[in-house]
Scaffold this motif. Structure first.
Motif, PDB file in Angstrom:
ATOM      1  N   LEU A   5       0.836  -1.206   0.000  1.00  0.00           N
ATOM      2  CA  LEU A   5       0.000   0.000   0.000  1.00  0.00           C
ATOM      3  C   LEU A   5       0.868   1.253   0.000  1.00  0.00           C
ATOM      4  CD1 LEU A   5      -2.817  -0.899   2.571  1.00  0.00           C
ATOM      5  CD2 LEU A   5      -3.064  -0.605   0.092  1.00  0.00           C
ATOM      6  N   ALA A   6       1.932   1.232   0.813  1.00  0.00           N
ATOM      7  CA  ALA A   6       2.836   2.383   0.868  1.00  0.00           C
ATOM      8  C   ALA A   6       3.516   2.594  -0.474  1.00  0.00           C
ATOM      9  CB  ALA A   6       3.874   2.185   1.971  1.00  0.00           C
ATOM     10  N   ALA A  64       3.858  10.313   8.598  1.00  0.00           N
ATOM     11  CA  ALA A  64       2.806  11.197   9.106  1.00  0.00           C
ATOM     12  C   ALA A  64       1.693  11.383   8.073  1.00  0.00           C
ATOM     13  CB  ALA A  64       3.404  12.549   9.490  1.00  0.00           C
ATOM     14  N   GLU A  65       2.066  11.430   6.793  1.00  0.00           N
ATOM     15  CA  GLU A  65       1.080  11.674   5.748  1.00  0.00           C
ATOM     16  C   GLU A  65       0.291  10.422   5.387  1.00  0.00           C
ATOM     17  OE1 GLU A  65       3.253  13.310   2.513  1.00  0.00           O
ATOM     18  OE2 GLU A  65       3.573  15.256   3.490  1.00  0.00           O
ATOM     19  N   THR A  66       0.961   9.273   5.351  1.00  0.00           N
ATOM     20  CA  THR A  66       0.305   8.043   4.896  1.00  0.00           C
ATOM     21  C   THR A  66      -0.319   7.233   6.027  1.00  0.00           C
ATOM     22  OG1 THR A  66       2.324   6.709   5.065  1.00  0.00           O
ATOM     23  CG2 THR A  66       1.934   7.875   2.977  1.00  0.00           C
ATOM     24  N   SER A 125       8.118   1.005   8.953  1.00  0.00           N
ATOM     25  CA  SER A 125       8.645  -0.156   8.238  1.00  0.00           C
ATOM     26  C   SER A 125       8.099  -0.216   6.809  1.00  0.00           C
ATOM     27  CB  SER A 125       8.295  -1.445   8.980  1.00  0.00           C
ATOM     28  OG  SER A 125       8.765  -2.570   8.276  1.00  0.00           O
ATOM     29  N   ALA A 126       6.784   0.005   6.653  1.00  0.00           N
ATOM     30  CA  ALA A 126       6.159  -0.048   5.325  1.00  0.00           C
ATOM     31  C   ALA A 126       6.694   1.064   4.426  1.00  0.00           C
ATOM     32  CB  ALA A 126       4.638   0.077   5.453  1.00  0.00           C
ATOM     33  N   VAL A 127       6.822   2.273   4.981  1.00  0.00           N
ATOM     34  CA  VAL A 127       7.313   3.409   4.197  1.00  0.00           C
ATOM     35  C   VAL A 127       8.767   3.188   3.800  1.00  0.00           C
ATOM     36  CG1 VAL A 127       7.949   5.852   4.356  1.00  0.00           C
ATOM     37  CG2 VAL A 127       5.667   5.102   5.070  1.00  0.00           C
ATOM     38  N   ARG A 128       9.567   2.662   4.728  1.00  0.00           N
ATOM     39  CA  ARG A 128      10.992   2.443   4.434  1.00  0.00           C
ATOM     40  C   ARG A 128      11.163   1.418   3.315  1.00  0.00           C
ATOM     41  NH1 ARG A 128      14.005   1.565   9.710  1.00  0.00           N
ATOM     42  NH2 ARG A 128      13.741   3.836   9.772  1.00  0.00           N
TER      43      ARG A 128
END
Length: 258
Positions: free
Chosen positions: A14-15, A41-43, A48-51
């Motif tokens: 999803l990220a 903060a935005e998503t 972990s998912a964003v990284r």
């Protein structure tokens, strides 16, 4: 009969989809610096998912990792846009020629349906940004169907990054005059070529359209305060940014650009 629940999509996927879409649509604009903390903060999808998503996007070349400074969305330069269209002029017509010739009925119907909707968009009252994004989606879908129809893994693997960069360029411009710079004769000719499975005619039409788009887009971008070694940035920038990084006021391209 058992009802099957939709399969849950992992947060990292999803990220990735969210950030890739934000980059291709220029919500995260070329050259913009971003951080993991900001994106979390935005998503609301977790560090972990964003990284993992950023690592994947880095491998695809859509973001650049900057040690101790976070990440930067892939910048865009005038030379880069020129190189992109030079390659697209080689890849696009061959994709169309081979795809139209080899397409299954389902693939051809998909391309024709998207083309028909594209034709009808010209008379819609949809806001300019939404209109541009819908046109880009339909155009990308048409070429994706034809790329798949070639049954050539080299063409399909080359197509995806080119499609993404084309979308970034046109999203940045967000100019319906550029988007709809095609004649009724061209649109009718494309429909006829698809209907007849005439790959050669379709390829020639695609080549002419890509060349026309190439010339028009470079004409617009060349008027921005950019040269081949500097970055192209969105027209709407904060007054706090350095003058040399701000774009000129927006202008609509007229007949002199043709």
């Amino acid at each position: 009969m058992a009802v099957h629940e939709p399969e849950a999509i992992p947060l990292r996927e999803l990220a990735y989809r969210r950030l890739r879409e934000d980059i291709l649509s220029c919500r995260l604009h070329p050259g913009q610096r971003i951080s993991e903390r900001q994106l979390v903060a935005e998503t609301k999808l977790g560090i972990s998912a964003v990284r993992e998503a950023l690592t994947r996007l880095d491998h695809e070349g859509l973001v650049h990792t900057q040690p101790r400074r976070g990440y930067q969305v892939k910048p865009m330069t005038l030379k880069g846009v020129d190189d992109l269209f030079n390659f697209w002029e080689l890849l696009g017509p061959e994709t169309v020629r081979s795809g139209v010739t080899r397409a299954t009925r389902k693939q051809l119907d998909r391309a024709m349906a998207d083309h028909e909707e594209f034709w009808q968009l010209e008379s819609t009252s949809m806001p300019s940004h939404e209109l541009t994004q819908r046109w880009l989606e339909l155009s990308e879908n048409t070429f994706a169907a034809l790329a798949d129809a070639t049954d050539n893994p080299y063409i399909t693997s080359a197509w995806r990054p080119v499609a993404g960069e084309l979308r970034r360029v046109l999203s940045l411009l967000n100019d319906s005059v550029v988007v709809f710079s095609v004649s009724t004769e061209y649109m009718a000719g494309w429909s006829e070529a698809l209907g007849r499975r005439d790959g050669e005619t379709a390829a020639e039409l695609a080549r002419k359209y890509i060349q026309q788009s190439h010339n028009r887009i470079l004409h617009v971008l060349a008027r921005w305060p950019s040269v081949t070694t500097t970055e192209i940035v969105p027209l709407a920038q904060s007054d706090t940014e350095p003058t040399e990084r701000r774009a000129a006021p927006s202008r609509t391209m007229g007949a002199d650009a043709r």
